[in-house]
Design a protein around this motif. Structure first.
Motif, PDB file in Angstrom:
ATOM      1  N   ASN A  92     106.322  75.513 -28.744  1.00 53.93           N
ATOM      2  CA  ASN A  92     105.193  74.925 -27.828  1.00 53.93           C
ATOM      3  C   ASN A  92     105.084  73.384 -28.251  1.00 53.93           C
ATOM      4  N   GLU A  93     105.764  72.982 -29.153  1.00 53.35           N
ATOM      5  CA  GLU A  93     105.657  71.428 -29.708  1.00 53.35           C
ATOM      6  C   GLU A  93     106.972  70.838 -29.508  1.00 53.35           C
ATOM      7  N   GLU A  94     106.841  69.405 -29.160  1.00 50.00           N
ATOM      8  CA  GLU A  94     108.008  68.768 -28.923  1.00 50.00           C
ATOM      9  C   GLU A  94     109.069  68.615 -30.043  1.00 50.00           C
ATOM     10  N   THR A  95     110.282  68.582 -29.817  1.00 45.29           N
ATOM     11  CA  THR A  95     111.281  68.604 -30.816  1.00 45.29           C
ATOM     12  C   THR A  95     111.294  67.257 -31.470  1.00 45.29           C
ATOM     13  N   LEU A  96     111.695  67.380 -32.958  1.00 47.41           N
ATOM     14  CA  LEU A  96     111.375  66.236 -33.893  1.00 47.41           C
ATOM     15  C   LEU A  96     112.615  65.889 -34.588  1.00 47.41           C
ATOM     16  N   THR A  97     113.167  64.705 -34.377  1.00 50.19           N
ATOM     17  CA  THR A  97     114.567  64.349 -35.055  1.00 50.19           C
ATOM     18  C   THR A  97     114.280  63.531 -36.258  1.00 50.19           C
ATOM     19  N   TYR A  98     115.033  63.687 -37.270  1.00 51.83           N
ATOM     20  CA  TYR A  98     114.799  62.811 -38.362  1.00 51.83           C
ATOM     21  C   TYR A  98     116.103  61.865 -38.612  1.00 51.83           C
TER      22      TYR A  98
END
Length: 520
Positions: A92-98
């Motif tokens: 349910n969370e927004e994707t996170l990119t490093y």
């Protein structure tokens, strides 16, 4: 029953598309460090036979994902960032990119659907690095101004022009350190490479034990070239930027955490993807910062790039450090500050102390007119109250006490306005006193961010040295050892310490290494 059957068929079709897309973009926990294909679409050509179809179109598969709207295919845009998403993000969370600081990353840009209306037309896209959290968005201008003071001459976002391809023009925005733009032909394959030069922890308070960095937003806005009145499309993704190689270590840590979870727990988390598809933003999500958006300079522009598309490769930045022979320079023998052959001391009146953003415009003059009061309110982030105080002179506003301002503006803004009117300065987080060895007069240096870069800047201002000419700063430790001054070292310097500065000059050029010695 026919309606239910149609729904079932639709769900089955969508499930099939999602499954096929996941199989192409999802990477296993064991393969995340592998390189990506040079041609991302071309690498999927063999999947068609597996799906029982004659061809496979990646764009159509991506449009099946929730980030795209099938009914608006003719207006669809696709931006794909060549960086993997984190596997430690819940469904349910927004994707996170490093990302790694200073490393080049590719963004493929496409106009999807019917291109007949775009024949002979060009598009202009603006790339921005913004704050993701609303709390920081309201303070964005002050945060960026402070970053600019700490790191003069540097940019938050840079285009890597040599690696980019298929573009007509590209340039950095000279008026905004976090913005760049490029012009491209929607009928041709195009890609732009970007570098993010600041890390997420540069905008968090430094505390013992470390803190999680703030998330950034990579936002792309697209317009018709020559017509900026109508926004064609806007999309974004959430980023965190680490020091070089830090993103790779963070991915490894996330994978190890996920491997330790049970199968039922893993189902609550999103799979990791090789690439990041920017999500289309609705009008209520779209955030336009209040910073000026004047035309960009011609610096870094180019007329055409014919370079063939490459893979999502990355290039590590060189350290840039040099090893030269350093010699200890003599300190001047004088009882008062004066220019010297080693470190030229300027009067303390010329030292630019970094002040907190609200007070940088100074106090409100008693004799200020009503228009000047409005201007002062806007410069100090009280623009929402300009209508309330539009007929107030400086004397009128200064007569109001703290309770009056709280009643008018509310508790938080009332206290903030009262402090700004009283021009109450904020105590610096660290004060140190420095002097050359033969001097008896010390100069105060006030630090706000507790970063080694800020200390370099302040010492450069004090001794009239260009900041880039200071290679390193050392502090003398036990048994006379030289300890490299990092952010962690600055945090642990005792407040109101007295330090003697020695200049170690590189014989081959005008660069210095500074040694700080504590005074007993």
């Amino acid at each position: 029953m026919s309606h239910l059957a149609g729904t079932s068929n639709t769900s089955s079709s969508l499930s099939s598309v999602l499954s096929s897309t996941a199989s192409t973009c999802t990477i296993s926990a064991w393969d995340i460090d592998g390189g990506l294909a040079a041609d991302f679409d071309g690498s999927l050509s063999g999947l068609g036979s597996e799906l029982g179809t004659s061809s496979y179109n990646m764009s159509e598969a991506l449009l099946a994902l929730p980030v795209f709207k099938q009914e608006n295919l003719e207006n669809g845009f696709q931006y794909v960032l060549g960086a993997a998403t984190s596997p430690a993000v819940k469904l349910n969370e927004e994707t996170l990119t490093y990302l790694n600081q200073g490393q080049s990353y590719e963004i493929k840009v496409k106009k999807l659907g019917d291109l007949s209306d775009f024949q002979g037309k060009l598009l202009r896209s603006v790339i921005k690095i913004l704050f993701h959290e609303r709390r920081l968005q309201y303070m964005e201008k002050e945060q960026l101004d402070f970053w600019k003071q700490i790191r003069p001459g540097e940019r938050i976002l840079d285009l890597d022009v040599p690696l980019s391809y298929g573009l007509i023009d590209a340039r950095n925005d000279s008026n905004a350190l976090n913005s760049a733009e490029f012009v491209w032909d929607p009928t041709k394959e195009s890609g732009v490479y970007i570098k993010v030069n600041c890390i997420s922890t540069e905008f968090t308070a430094k505390k013992h034990g470390g803190e999680k960095g703030v998330p950034f937003r990579l936002q792309i806005e697209t317009f018709l070239h020559g017509d900026s009145s109508k926004l064609q499309h806007c999309a974004s993704c959430q980023l965190k930027v680490f020091k070089p190689k830090g993103a790779d270590r963070k991915h490894k840590t996330d994978r190890e955490k996920m491997e330790k979870r049970s199968e039922s727990e893993k189902e609550k988390y999103q799979p990791s993807y090789e690439c990041t598809v920017l999500t289309e933003m609705s009008p209520e999500q779209f955030y336009q910062p209040a910073t000026p958006t004047n035309s960009v300079s011609s610096s870094g522009s180019f007329s055409s790039l014919s370079k063939q598309p490459g893979s999502f490769s990355s290039t590590e930045m060189d350290d840039g450090s040099t090893n030269g022979t350093s010699t200890l320079l003599p300190s001047p023998v004088c009882s008062t500050p004066s220019p010297s052959p080693s470190l030229s001391v300027r009067s303390p009146a010329h030292i630019d102390v970094v002040s907190p953003p609200p007070s940088r415009t100074g106090p409100l003059p008693l004799c200020a007119s009503a228009p000047e009061v409005i201007q002062w309110l806007q410069q100090n982030r009280f623009a929402s109250f300009t209508r309330v105080f539009q007929n107030f002179s400086g004397a009128d506003l200064l007569r109001l006490n703290r309770d009056d301002l709280i009643q008018i503006c509310g508790l938080a803004d009332g206290i903030r306005l009262f402090n700004a009117l009283q021009h109450k300065s904020v105590r610096p987080r660290l004060t140190i006193y420095v002097s050359q060895e033969s001097e008896v007069v010390y100069h105060a240096i006030y630090l706000e961010s507790l970063q080694s870069r800020e200390l370099i800047l302040k010492l450069a201002q004090l001794y009239n040295i260009r900041p880039e000419h200071i290679l390193d700063i050392y502090i003398q430790g036990p048994s006379g050892i030289h300890i490299l001054v990092t952010d962690d070292v600055v945090v642990n310097i005792q407040d109101e310490s007295r330090l003697v500065v020695e200049g170690l000059k590189d014989e081959s050029n005008d660069h210095y290494r500074l040694l700080l010695k504590a005074v007993e």
